[in-house]
Design a protein around this motif. Sequence first.
Motif, PDB file in Angstrom:
ATOM      1  N   VAL A 184       0.884  -1.164   0.000  1.00 38.20           N
ATOM      2  CA  VAL A 184       0.000   0.000   0.000  1.00 38.20           C
ATOM      3  C   VAL A 184       0.921   1.213   0.000  1.00 38.20           C
ATOM      4  O   VAL A 184       1.726   1.388   0.911  1.00 38.20           O
ATOM      5  CB  VAL A 184      -0.952   0.039   1.217  1.00 38.20           C
ATOM      6  N   ALA A 185       0.807   2.010  -1.060  1.00 38.66           N
ATOM      7  CA  ALA A 185       1.581   3.250  -1.155  1.00 38.66           C
ATOM      8  C   ALA A 185       0.628   4.403  -0.905  1.00 38.66           C
ATOM      9  O   ALA A 185      -0.533   4.354  -1.315  1.00 38.66           O
ATOM     10  CB  ALA A 185       2.216   3.387  -2.535  1.00 38.66           C
ATOM     11  N   ALA A 216       3.526  -1.176  -8.773  1.00 43.51           N
ATOM     12  CA  ALA A 216       2.188  -0.766  -9.204  1.00 43.51           C
ATOM     13  C   ALA A 216       1.560   0.180  -8.185  1.00 43.51           C
ATOM     14  O   ALA A 216       0.912   1.169  -8.564  1.00 43.51           O
ATOM     15  CB  ALA A 216       1.299  -1.986  -9.415  1.00 43.51           C
ATOM     16  N   ALA A 217       1.745  -0.097  -6.901  1.00 50.49           N
ATOM     17  CA  ALA A 217       1.173   0.771  -5.863  1.00 50.49           C
ATOM     18  C   ALA A 217       1.774   2.170  -5.932  1.00 50.49           C
ATOM     19  O   ALA A 217       1.034   3.169  -5.911  1.00 50.49           O
ATOM     20  CB  ALA A 217       1.389   0.152  -4.477  1.00 50.49           C
ATOM     21  N   PHE A 218       3.094   2.265  -6.033  1.00 50.84           N
ATOM     22  CA  PHE A 218       3.744   3.577  -6.128  1.00 50.84           C
ATOM     23  C   PHE A 218       3.309   4.322  -7.389  1.00 50.84           C
ATOM     24  O   PHE A 218       2.992   5.515  -7.342  1.00 50.84           O
ATOM     25  CB  PHE A 218       5.271   3.444  -6.138  1.00 50.84           C
ATOM     26  N   ALA A 219       3.297   3.635  -8.522  1.00 46.69           N
ATOM     27  CA  ALA A 219       2.950   4.288  -9.787  1.00 46.69           C
ATOM     28  C   ALA A 219       1.504   4.784  -9.778  1.00 46.69           C
ATOM     29  O   ALA A 219       1.219   5.902 -10.216  1.00 46.69           O
ATOM     30  CB  ALA A 219       3.183   3.332 -10.955  1.00 46.69           C
ATOM     31  N   ALA A 220       0.584   3.970  -9.287  1.00 45.28           N
ATOM     32  CA  ALA A 220      -0.827   4.364  -9.257  1.00 45.28           C
ATOM     33  C   ALA A 220      -1.043   5.541  -8.314  1.00 45.28           C
ATOM     34  O   ALA A 220      -1.777   6.487  -8.640  1.00 45.28           O
ATOM     35  CB  ALA A 220      -1.696   3.178  -8.848  1.00 45.28           C
ATOM     36  N   ALA A 221      -0.396   5.522  -7.158  1.00 50.77           N
ATOM     37  CA  ALA A 221      -0.540   6.627  -6.202  1.00 50.77           C
ATOM     38  C   ALA A 221       0.051   7.914  -6.773  1.00 50.77           C
ATOM     39  O   ALA A 221      -0.559   8.982  -6.678  1.00 50.77           O
ATOM     40  CB  ALA A 221       0.124   6.275  -4.875  1.00 50.77           C
ATOM     41  N   ARG A 222       1.197   7.821  -7.380  1.00 46.07           N
ATOM     42  CA  ARG A 222       1.835   9.015  -7.971  1.00 46.07           C
ATOM     43  C   ARG A 222       0.970   9.594  -9.082  1.00 46.07           C
ATOM     44  O   ARG A 222       0.767  10.803  -9.160  1.00 46.07           O
ATOM     45  CB  ARG A 222       3.218   8.669  -8.505  1.00 46.07           C
ATOM     46  N   ALA A 254      -2.912   3.643  -2.691  1.00 48.01           N
ATOM     47  CA  ALA A 254      -3.022   2.628  -3.730  1.00 48.01           C
ATOM     48  C   ALA A 254      -2.526   1.308  -3.172  1.00 48.01           C
ATOM     49  O   ALA A 254      -1.414   1.225  -2.656  1.00 48.01           O
ATOM     50  CB  ALA A 254      -2.215   3.016  -4.963  1.00 48.01           C
ATOM     51  N   GLY A 255      -3.378   0.294  -3.261  1.00 53.76           N
ATOM     52  CA  GLY A 255      -3.006  -1.047  -2.817  1.00 53.76           C
ATOM     53  C   GLY A 255      -2.830  -1.939  -4.032  1.00 53.76           C
ATOM     54  O   GLY A 255      -3.635  -1.894  -4.970  1.00 53.76           O
ATOM     55  N   ALA A 256      -1.772  -2.732  -4.024  1.00 57.56           N
ATOM     56  CA  ALA A 256      -1.483  -3.616  -5.152  1.00 57.56           C
ATOM     57  C   ALA A 256      -0.687  -4.820  -4.661  1.00 57.56           C
ATOM     58  O   ALA A 256      -0.167  -4.821  -3.541  1.00 57.56           O
ATOM     59  CB  ALA A 256      -0.698  -2.869  -6.229  1.00 57.56           C
TER      60      ALA A 256
END
Length: 142
Positions: A23-24, A97-103, A90-92
């Motif tokens: 989770v980011a 994927a979590a970092f990219a989606a949150a950013r 963002a949870g992945a």
Amino acid sequence: MSHEPIDVAAVLASVADAAHGAVASFVGHVRDHHGGRAVVRLEYSAYDAMAEAETARIVAEAEARWPARVAVVHRVGALAIGDVAVVVAAGAAHRDAAFAAARHAIEEVKRRVPIWKKEYYADGSVAWVDPTAPGGTVEAAR
């Protein structure tokens, strides 16, 4: 949009899942300065329906682009220094994927969502934040 203080733990929990190893998050706080000026408080305003619809589109885009569950909550109203203004989570299954989606989500919220920020300064002046204006602000009536 939230007119009440944001529960950061609840936003993080909303993207948690047994399949998610990551989770980011991004938690934006009200800071005490902007452009070399001391900020004492600020107000966020928004056209809630439009802001919520655009935020939902951003969340859907991020979830379509990365295998992640995404949540975004932005506060509106009067905020004090240190208050939480925005939370993105963002949870992945994996951190990339979590970092990219949150950013992606926070960058698009800042770019596209119709939320306006009015800053109140220690010298008594007031300005609307406008990244396109010289100095980044436009003076407002007190």
